[in-house]
Write a protein that holds these residues in place. Sequence first.
Motif, PDB file in Angstrom:
ATOM      1  N   GLU A 217       0.834  -1.200   0.000  1.00  0.00           N
ATOM      2  CA  GLU A 217       0.000   0.000   0.000  1.00  0.00           C
ATOM      3  C   GLU A 217       0.876   1.260   0.000  1.00  0.00           C
ATOM      4  OE1 GLU A 217      -2.784   0.005   3.180  1.00  0.00           O
ATOM      5  OE2 GLU A 217      -3.462  -2.050   2.813  1.00  0.00           O
ATOM      6  N   ARG A 218       0.316   2.300  -0.536  1.00  0.00           N
ATOM      7  CA  ARG A 218       0.967   3.618  -0.547  1.00  0.00           C
ATOM      8  C   ARG A 218       0.274   4.505   0.484  1.00  0.00           C
ATOM      9  NH1 ARG A 218       3.277   7.512  -4.535  1.00  0.00           N
ATOM     10  NH2 ARG A 218       2.280   9.532  -4.188  1.00  0.00           N
ATOM     11  N   VAL A 219       1.062   5.312   1.195  1.00  0.00           N
ATOM     12  CA  VAL A 219       0.520   6.236   2.198  1.00  0.00           C
ATOM     13  C   VAL A 219       0.597   7.647   1.610  1.00  0.00           C
ATOM     14  CG1 VAL A 219       0.741   7.137   4.534  1.00  0.00           C
ATOM     15  CG2 VAL A 219       1.307   4.739   4.062  1.00  0.00           C
ATOM     16  N   ASP A 220      -0.560   8.271   1.414  1.00  0.00           N
ATOM     17  CA  ASP A 220      -0.599   9.585   0.761  1.00  0.00           C
ATOM     18  C   ASP A 220      -0.959  10.688   1.747  1.00  0.00           C
ATOM     19  OD1 ASP A 220       0.031   9.390  -2.044  1.00  0.00           O
ATOM     20  OD2 ASP A 220      -1.742   8.116  -2.224  1.00  0.00           O
ATOM     21  N   HIS A 221      -0.134  11.739   1.761  1.00  0.00           N
ATOM     22  CA  HIS A 221      -0.427  12.978   2.492  1.00  0.00           C
ATOM     23  C   HIS A 221      -0.875  12.716   3.929  1.00  0.00           C
ATOM     24  CE1 HIS A 221       0.022  14.699  -1.418  1.00  0.00           C
ATOM     25  NE2 HIS A 221      -1.056  14.087  -1.884  1.00  0.00           N
ATOM     26  N   PHE A 222      -0.070  11.930   4.615  1.00  0.00           N
ATOM     27  CA  PHE A 222      -0.344  11.623   6.009  1.00  0.00           C
ATOM     28  C   PHE A 222       0.206  12.767   6.857  1.00  0.00           C
ATOM     29  CE2 PHE A 222       1.256   9.405   9.946  1.00  0.00           C
ATOM     30  CZ  PHE A 222       0.010   9.279  10.542  1.00  0.00           C
ATOM     31  N   GLY A 231      15.111  19.283  18.731  1.00  0.00           N
ATOM     32  CA  GLY A 231      13.968  18.970  19.577  1.00  0.00           C
ATOM     33  C   GLY A 231      12.680  19.659  19.208  1.00  0.00           C
ATOM     34  N   THR A 232      12.737  20.659  18.334  1.00  0.00           N
ATOM     35  CA  THR A 232      11.507  21.347  17.939  1.00  0.00           C
ATOM     36  C   THR A 232      10.645  20.429  17.074  1.00  0.00           C
ATOM     37  OG1 THR A 232      12.608  22.330  16.017  1.00  0.00           O
ATOM     38  CG2 THR A 232      12.567  23.627  18.034  1.00  0.00           C
ATOM     39  N   LEU A 233       9.344  20.654  17.135  1.00  0.00           N
ATOM     40  CA  LEU A 233       8.392  19.831  16.395  1.00  0.00           C
ATOM     41  C   LEU A 233       7.928  20.543  15.135  1.00  0.00           C
ATOM     42  CD1 LEU A 233       6.230  18.410  19.325  1.00  0.00           C
ATOM     43  CD2 LEU A 233       8.162  17.332  18.163  1.00  0.00           C
ATOM     44  N   LEU A 234       7.727  19.770  14.078  1.00  0.00           N
ATOM     45  CA  LEU A 234       7.300  20.313  12.793  1.00  0.00           C
ATOM     46  C   LEU A 234       5.989  19.671  12.359  1.00  0.00           C
ATOM     47  CD1 LEU A 234      10.650  20.077  10.793  1.00  0.00           C
ATOM     48  CD2 LEU A 234       9.616  22.182  11.644  1.00  0.00           C
ATOM     49  N   ASP A 235       5.115  20.492  11.754  1.00  0.00           N
ATOM     50  CA  ASP A 235       3.956  19.935  11.048  1.00  0.00           C
ATOM     51  C   ASP A 235       4.462  19.347   9.739  1.00  0.00           C
ATOM     52  OD1 ASP A 235       1.614  20.651  12.695  1.00  0.00           O
ATOM     53  OD2 ASP A 235       2.321  22.697  12.342  1.00  0.00           O
ATOM     54  N   ILE A 236       4.164  18.055   9.492  1.00  0.00           N
ATOM     55  CA  ILE A 236       4.724  17.336   8.360  1.00  0.00           C
ATOM     56  C   ILE A 236       3.611  16.629   7.591  1.00  0.00           C
ATOM     57  CG2 ILE A 236       6.173  15.354   7.713  1.00  0.00           C
ATOM     58  CD1 ILE A 236       7.842  17.701   8.437  1.00  0.00           C
ATOM     59  N   SER A 237       3.739  16.632   6.266  1.00  0.00           N
ATOM     60  CA  SER A 237       2.883  15.816   5.407  1.00  0.00           C
ATOM     61  C   SER A 237       3.769  14.742   4.777  1.00  0.00           C
ATOM     62  CB  SER A 237       2.222  16.666   4.327  1.00  0.00           C
ATOM     63  OG  SER A 237       1.493  15.847   3.444  1.00  0.00           O
ATOM     64  N   LEU A 238       3.417  13.456   5.005  1.00  0.00           N
ATOM     65  CA  LEU A 238       4.227  12.338   4.523  1.00  0.00           C
ATOM     66  C   LEU A 238       3.539  11.636   3.356  1.00  0.00           C
ATOM     67  CD1 LEU A 238       5.302  10.629   7.878  1.00  0.00           C
ATOM     68  CD2 LEU A 238       6.651  12.182   6.459  1.00  0.00           C
ATOM     69  N   THR A 239       4.317  11.346   2.315  1.00  0.00           N
ATOM     70  CA  THR A 239       3.876  10.460   1.240  1.00  0.00           C
ATOM     71  C   THR A 239       4.901   9.338   1.166  1.00  0.00           C
ATOM     72  OG1 THR A 239       2.763  12.208   0.016  1.00  0.00           O
ATOM     73  CG2 THR A 239       3.408  10.248  -1.218  1.00  0.00           C
ATOM     74  N   ILE A 240       4.443   8.083   1.363  1.00  0.00           N
ATOM     75  CA  ILE A 240       5.361   6.946   1.486  1.00  0.00           C
ATOM     76  C   ILE A 240       4.943   5.876   0.483  1.00  0.00           C
ATOM     77  CG2 ILE A 240       6.461   5.368   3.117  1.00  0.00           C
ATOM     78  CD1 ILE A 240       5.218   7.080   5.373  1.00  0.00           C
ATOM     79  N   ILE A 250       8.892  -6.386  -2.320  1.00  0.00           N
ATOM     80  CA  ILE A 250       9.004  -5.136  -1.555  1.00  0.00           C
ATOM     81  C   ILE A 250      10.184  -5.248  -0.602  1.00  0.00           C
ATOM     82  CG2 ILE A 250       7.860  -3.630   0.122  1.00  0.00           C
ATOM     83  CD1 ILE A 250       5.186  -4.611  -1.117  1.00  0.00           C
ATOM     84  N   ILE A 251      11.123  -4.293  -0.733  1.00  0.00           N
ATOM     85  CA  ILE A 251      12.344  -4.349   0.080  1.00  0.00           C
ATOM     86  C   ILE A 251      12.514  -3.116   0.966  1.00  0.00           C
ATOM     87  CG2 ILE A 251      13.568  -5.829  -1.541  1.00  0.00           C
ATOM     88  CD1 ILE A 251      14.955  -3.286  -2.603  1.00  0.00           C
ATOM     89  N   GLY A 252      11.651  -2.139   0.794  1.00  0.00           N
ATOM     90  CA  GLY A 252      11.784  -0.933   1.602  1.00  0.00           C
ATOM     91  C   GLY A 252      10.745   0.102   1.210  1.00  0.00           C
ATOM     92  N   ALA A 253      11.047   1.356   1.522  1.00  0.00           N
ATOM     93  CA  ALA A 253      10.086   2.432   1.243  1.00  0.00           C
ATOM     94  C   ALA A 253      10.809   3.715   0.890  1.00  0.00           C
ATOM     95  CB  ALA A 253       9.190   2.651   2.456  1.00  0.00           C
ATOM     96  N   SER A 254      10.163   4.511   0.060  1.00  0.00           N
ATOM     97  CA  SER A 254      10.625   5.870  -0.264  1.00  0.00           C
ATOM     98  C   SER A 254       9.648   6.838   0.374  1.00  0.00           C
ATOM     99  CB  SER A 254      10.658   6.073  -1.775  1.00  0.00           C
ATOM    100  OG  SER A 254      10.904   7.416  -2.083  1.00  0.00           O
ATOM    101  N   LYS A 255      10.198   7.795   1.093  1.00  0.00           N
ATOM    102  CA  LYS A 255       9.352   8.705   1.868  1.00  0.00           C
ATOM    103  C   LYS A 255       9.659  10.151   1.482  1.00  0.00           C
ATOM    104  CE  LYS A 255       8.903   7.951   6.281  1.00  0.00           C
ATOM    105  NZ  LYS A 255       9.156   7.858   7.739  1.00  0.00           N
ATOM    106  N   ILE A 256       8.605  10.909   1.209  1.00  0.00           N
ATOM    107  CA  ILE A 256       8.742  12.355   0.986  1.00  0.00           C
ATOM    108  C   ILE A 256       8.073  13.058   2.156  1.00  0.00           C
ATOM    109  CG2 ILE A 256       8.173  14.318  -0.492  1.00  0.00           C
ATOM    110  CD1 ILE A 256       8.117  12.405  -2.851  1.00  0.00           C
ATOM    111  N   ALA A 257       8.866  13.865   2.870  1.00  0.00           N
ATOM    112  CA  ALA A 257       8.346  14.604   4.022  1.00  0.00           C
ATOM    113  C   ALA A 257       8.349  16.092   3.687  1.00  0.00           C
ATOM    114  CB  ALA A 257       9.197  14.333   5.259  1.00  0.00           C
ATOM    115  N   ARG A 258       7.197  16.689   3.768  1.00  0.00           N
ATOM    116  CA  ARG A 258       7.073  18.123   3.448  1.00  0.00           C
ATOM    117  C   ARG A 258       6.662  18.889   4.694  1.00  0.00           C
ATOM    118  NH1 ARG A 258       4.239  19.813  -1.988  1.00  0.00           N
ATOM    119  NH2 ARG A 258       6.295  19.067  -2.639  1.00  0.00           N
ATOM    120  N   ASP A 259       7.396  19.967   4.953  1.00  0.00           N
ATOM    121  CA  ASP A 259       7.069  20.835   6.082  1.00  0.00           C
ATOM    122  C   ASP A 259       5.817  21.637   5.730  1.00  0.00           C
ATOM    123  OD1 ASP A 259       6.947  22.579   8.184  1.00  0.00           O
ATOM    124  OD2 ASP A 259       8.887  23.515   7.838  1.00  0.00           O
TER     125      ASP A 259
END
Length: 616
Positions: A217-222, A231-240, A250-259
């Motif tokens: 499965e693909r994880v969109d805009h999580f 230590g600061t926290l960021l609002d993040i949108s993940l697409t994996i 399947i051997i792994g995952a590619s992740k795009i993290a957007r602030d």
Amino acid sequence: MTSDVGKTLAGMGNVTNPLVRQMIDALPVAIYLTDAEGRLTYFNEAAAALSGRVPQLGVDQLCVTWKSFLPDGRPLPQHECPMAIALQGGDVTPGLEYLAERPDGTRFWFAAYPAVIRDAQGQITGGINLLVDITARKKAQIEAEAAASSLSAIVDSSDDAIISKDLNGTITSWNKGAERLFGYTAEELIGKSITLLIPPDRQNEEPEILARLRKGERVDHFETLRRRKDGTLLDISLTISPVKNASGQIIGASKIARDTSETKRAERNNRLLSAIVDSSDDAIISKDLNGTIMSWNSGAERLFGYPAAEAIGMSVMTLIPEDRLDEEPRILGRLRRGERVDHFETVRRKKDGTLLDISLTISPVRNAEGAIIGASKIARDITERKRAEAEIRRVNQDLEQFAFSASHDLQEPLRNIKLYSELLSRRYGDKFEGEALEFLGYLSAGATRMEMLVRDLLAYSQVTARQESTGETDANEVLAQTLSILAPTISQAGAEVASDLLPSVRIHRTHLQQLFQNVIGNAIKYRGHEPPRVHVTAARQLGYWVFSVGDNGIGIAREYHDHVFGLFKRLHNTAEYAGTGIGLAICKRIVEQYHGRIWVESELGKGSIFRFTLPV
């Protein structure tokens, strides 16, 4: 080492054998033969087709191609071509790749498989070469390499964090965007667990994500939170996305993290801006490049009388009086060129037909690609301001008339005081002594100073009187005229006035002369022990010409830099330096009339630089 294909062909012997020749001619690959010196003795049709020419037997040497190049694009030296090396008894790696050019300019890639032909004694009697057209494969390879290189560059230059991990959550790659976003370098994170970035209260997210990835499965805009190195926290949108090997496993995952912190902040700002636009007293309108109204705020409803439902979709020409319809095409033309229209004063018509004095500020609106698609317009009702300006002009005219009359009426008695004090001094001066003679001197000096004050006050009041439109004024000519007027003062002081090439500016000639005369005159007046040295320059800055008049005079203490431009503001008494204290006030009033400013840069004892700006 020669190729098996080349050895097989070499073993076929002389192509004069009809069967051999028929077989070679039928092959779809380019084949040619040479003698021991490398001269061509035979080629098949595929060789002529590939090279795009008919080689000359006994003349062409070593290869059928017209021009050959090394893979890096350099010309292939004849002694380095595969057939030359083979004929010299050298080892040739089969399948070496080269680039060639046909006479018509087209290029192709080929792989060479040369071999030598030997006689019964083992002597080389010639050579045979097979050229395989690999253009399609090479093109695909080059495109794949370019795509991979481009993809790598995109990944590395992306503002987003692009990360790969295996199915245990171990980080396997980490781009520059990830370094900027999370604060860790690639060396610090590769090989470490992705859970380092996850706040303690969100650690349960990673097992759930890995479980979904294992199922393909693909994880969109999580949307979630992640923790930076500090230590600061960021609002993040993940697409994996799952990463698969060549077998589809399947051997792994590619992740795009957007602030998304800025996005969320922008959303809040947009809501705020929308509220401001809707509550503005100004009319804020948008239109497309055909002049069709696209948005219409509450201020526009109040100003023009049309509700938004009626105005949106309507042509903006509806608001323009008949005698001003030519303005809209000119405005749209400027917008299409990307220009902004600032404070354009005009007249517009309300729904009930009444006319309003309006100030328009219009800016181009661009789409995501930067193309201009319309305009944003702010319309401000300046009817009351125009009425107030007209009243101020009337009052100013009255004041100027009063100043002129008052100065005229004052000059006559002052001249009489001055005249009769001089007559009294000449006729009866020898009969006065002590305080009487001193008082007579005060009377004459006071009358003279009062006469100067009245004259300067009249000049100050008349600064705004010259309102007629002017064209370009050559500052070089005005400076020369000013120096001619100041010539006696310059000569008496032993002064030297130099200037750079000055521009032409939009100012009344008399006003510019007053500026030069007052500032240069002061530079000569307030001199030190050295002869005055004055330098006049001008430089263009942000839509203005900045004029500078520098001197080597006595200078002005910092706390008096603003003080000197006030009316009747003097730093020295008349015994030290003559004057009324109005000259720089006149300069300030002139410059401000042209929407410029004037200031001084100076230190006591180190000279001064007076600067003033005039619009381009």
